[in-house]
Design a protein around this motif. Structure first.
Motif, short mmCIF file in Angstrom:
data_model
loop_
_atom_site.label_atom_id
_atom_site.label_comp_id
_atom_site.label_asym_id
_atom_site.label_seq_id
_atom_site.Cartn_x
_atom_site.Cartn_y
_atom_site.Cartn_z
N PHE A 1 0.70 -1.21 -0.13
CA PHE A 1 -0.06 -0.18 0.15
C PHE A 1 0.77 1.14 0.15
O PHE A 1 1.86 1.39 0.54
CB PHE A 1 -1.03 -0.06 1.08
CG PHE A 1 -1.81 -1.03 1.15
CD1 PHE A 1 -2.82 -1.40 0.42
CD2 PHE A 1 -1.82 -2.11 2.13
CE1 PHE A 1 -3.86 -2.45 0.43
CE2 PHE A 1 -2.43 -3.33 2.26
CZ PHE A 1 -3.58 -3.21 1.44
N GLY A 2 0.52 2.29 -0.67
CA GLY A 2 1.23 3.42 -0.57
C GLY A 2 0.01 4.60 -0.96
O GLY A 2 -1.04 4.48 -0.75
N ALA A 3 0.61 5.94 -0.93
CA ALA A 3 -0.06 7.23 -0.89
C ALA A 3 0.39 8.11 -1.31
O ALA A 3 1.86 8.39 -1.22
CB ALA A 3 -0.63 7.44 0.62
N GLY A 4 0.02 9.10 -2.04
CA GLY A 4 0.62 10.40 -2.45
C GLY A 4 0.73 11.23 -1.07
O GLY A 4 0.10 11.24 -0.28
N LEU A 5 2.02 11.91 -1.00
CA LEU A 5 2.36 12.61 0.15
C LEU A 5 1.52 13.50 0.41
O LEU A 5 1.23 14.00 1.65
CB LEU A 5 4.00 12.89 -0.11
CG LEU A 5 4.78 13.19 1.35
CD1 LEU A 5 4.58 12.05 2.19
CD2 LEU A 5 6.25 13.58 1.21
N TRP A 6 0.69 14.25 -0.56
CA TRP A 6 -0.07 15.04 -0.64
C TRP A 6 -1.33 15.01 0.33
O TRP A 6 -2.05 15.78 0.86
CB TRP A 6 -0.52 15.74 -1.85
CG TRP A 6 -1.00 14.80 -2.78
CD1 TRP A 6 -2.14 14.24 -2.95
CD2 TRP A 6 -0.17 13.98 -3.59
NE1 TRP A 6 -2.24 13.02 -3.64
CE2 TRP A 6 -0.88 13.09 -4.40
CE3 TRP A 6 1.25 14.03 -4.20
CZ2 TRP A 6 -0.34 12.11 -5.21
CZ3 TRP A 6 1.73 13.32 -4.72
CH2 TRP A 6 0.68 12.38 -5.48
N HIS A 7 -1.54 13.52 0.59
CA HIS A 7 -2.76 13.24 1.45
C HIS A 7 -2.37 13.74 2.78
O HIS A 7 -3.45 13.84 3.40
CB HIS A 7 -2.57 11.41 1.21
CG HIS A 7 -3.60 10.87 2.15
ND1 HIS A 7 -3.90 10.92 3.52
CD2 HIS A 7 -4.72 10.07 1.75
CE1 HIS A 7 -4.91 10.38 3.96
NE2 HIS A 7 -5.50 9.78 2.84
N PHE A 8 -1.21 14.04 2.95
CA PHE A 8 -0.86 14.36 4.62
C PHE A 8 -0.55 15.65 4.72
O PHE A 8 0.01 16.36 5.76
CB PHE A 8 0.38 13.42 5.18
CG PHE A 8 0.00 11.95 5.01
CD1 PHE A 8 -0.82 11.03 5.79
CD2 PHE A 8 0.66 11.39 3.88
CE1 PHE A 8 -0.99 10.04 5.58
CE2 PHE A 8 0.30 9.90 3.82
CZ PHE A 8 -0.50 9.29 4.67
N ALA A 9 -0.80 16.65 3.63
CA ALA A 9 -0.66 18.04 3.76
C ALA A 9 -1.88 18.72 4.26
O ALA A 9 -3.00 18.02 4.73
CB ALA A 9 -0.57 18.28 2.26
N SER A 10 -1.75 20.14 4.15
CA SER A 10 -2.88 21.03 4.33
C SER A 10 -3.39 21.48 3.22
O SER A 10 -2.81 21.63 2.15
CB SER A 10 -2.75 21.94 5.56
OG SER A 10 -1.75 22.79 5.07
N TYR A 11 -4.93 21.82 3.06
CA TYR A 11 -5.15 22.29 1.91
C TYR A 11 -6.12 23.59 1.90
O TYR A 11 -6.78 24.08 3.16
CB TYR A 11 -6.35 21.13 1.55
CG TYR A 11 -5.80 19.93 1.59
CD1 TYR A 11 -5.15 19.28 0.80
CD2 TYR A 11 -6.40 19.03 2.84
CE1 TYR A 11 -4.39 18.10 0.90
CE2 TYR A 11 -5.72 17.78 2.98
CZ TYR A 11 -4.80 17.23 1.90
OH TYR A 11 -4.25 16.11 2.19
N VAL A 12 -6.08 24.15 0.86
CA VAL A 12 -6.89 25.40 0.73
C VAL A 12 -7.90 25.33 -0.56
O VAL A 12 -7.62 24.58 -1.13
CB VAL A 12 -6.03 26.80 0.56
CG1 VAL A 12 -4.92 26.81 1.73
CG2 VAL A 12 -5.37 26.39 -0.89
N ASP A 13 -8.78 26.09 -0.52
CA ASP A 13 -9.86 26.08 -1.67
C ASP A 13 -10.13 27.58 -1.92
O ASP A 13 -9.88 28.63 -1.23
CB ASP A 13 -11.11 25.19 -1.68
CG ASP A 13 -11.80 25.39 -0.34
OD1 ASP A 13 -11.96 26.67 0.15
OD2 ASP A 13 -12.58 24.54 -0.11
#
Length: 331
Positions: free
Chosen positions: A8-20
């Protein structure tokens, strides 16, 4: 006998913070590349990550390599950020040759990061290549620039596998690489052997494709080199936790991979804006483990027989019997 458990893997951005465009100050404080790696290290059964490049300010490739090792992770891919403001009119297809050269520089730098980290591939997601309005671009020129740019990148880095991640739209109203079929045609036109496709399950859904059919098409052309999983409501690339909306189509997708003997990382590409990022990853992997158990229990011969008759109800019963029982097991 149960089959070998997937990686199993994940894009590291999964663990970032987000804006919209509404919460422009973000849903959480900024998270550095190293902090993202540390969060990924908290997820059970996660072993590889796709790493965006450039890293956050002050972080070197040696820092990233050390952090990955410290957290028991490996880099599977590197994703250069060729979709930011300076590439708002495109990276490969930008009308300004100087901007196209800047994109090439970022891509080749990212290729060096692939080498240093020992990653499996360079992932190209040219989100700004495309158009927004009718008559905005000359479509022949777009094709020539996009295909020639990828060919040049491949020839400059023959030792590296490169994967294109297609998507129908966003951030452009229409993206150039917008479907499995068009991406196959573009790669064939390149005439190189080190470019393939990363199939994003949610992009296929969003684009009106069957993810399973898209996977089969890419496998038949020898081009399914990587994949991401997530979920969405079909009208947008919501990047929700996998299996929360379309569990049966997720199962068909992985069934297609299984019957073709496709072996690769089961990788998450999710954006848990308001949720705990580690919890979201753990829940996703829990679901994917259920999918894996269900595939082991599925009577494939009986399913093939039902498909030969186009017996929709018979096929659904076989699928339901294993899928929903296996999801009750937490092991």
């Amino acid at each position: 006998m149960p089959s070998k458990s997937p990686e199993f893997g994940a894009g590291l951005w999964h663990f970032a913070s987000y804006v919209d465009r509404y919460a422009t100050d973000g849903y959480a404080p900024p998270v550095s590349t190293l902090e993202q790696i540390a969060r990924a290290g908290e997820v059970e059964d996660l072993s590889v990550v796709d790493v965006p490049y450039p890293f956050t300010e002050g972080v070197s490739v040696d820092d990233v390599a050390a952090a990955l090792k410290e957290n028991g992770l490996r880099a599977i891919g590197v994703t250069p950020e060729i979709y930011m403001r300076r590439f708002s009119k495109g990276a490969f297809t930008n009308p300004d040759p100087q901007v196209r050269e800047q994109a090439r520089a970022v891509l080749n730098e990212a290729a060096d990061v692939v080498r240093v980290l020992g990653a499996k591939y360079l992932k190209v997601w040219p989100g700004q290549d495309g158009w927004d309005y009718p008559f905005q671009v000359d479509h022949h020129t777009q094709w020539e620039l996009a295909v020639a740019g990828m060919r040049e990148l491949a020839l400059a880095n023959p030792d590296i596998k490169i994967v294109i991640e297609y998507k129908p739209r966003e951030p452009r109203n229409t993206m150039f690489w917008d479907s499995a079929a068009k991406t196959i045609l573009g790669i064939q036109a390149m005439g190189v052997d080190n470019v393939g496709v990363l199939l994003d399950f949610g992009h296929a859904l969003f684009g009106g494709e069957s993810p399973a059919a898209a996977a089969q098409l890419l496998i038949d052309h020898g081009l399914l080199w990587a994949m991401d999983v997530n979920d969405n409501l079909r009208s947008w690339d919501d990047d929700m936790v996998v299996g929360t909306v379309h569990p049966v189509e997720v199962f068909e997708f992985f069934y297609t991979l299984k019957i073709n003997g496709w072996e690769g990382v089961w990788q998450l590409d999710q954006f848990p804006f308001r949720e705990d990022t580690v919890e979201a990853a753990n829940l996703s992997i829990r679901f994917l483990k259920g999918i894996h158990r269900a595939l082991d229990e599925l009577d494939i011969d009986a399913l093939r027989a039902a498909q030969a008759r186009q017996d929709a109800m018979g096929a659904q019963k076989l699928v339901q019997d294993v899928l929903f029982s296996c999801l009750r097991t937490d092991s």
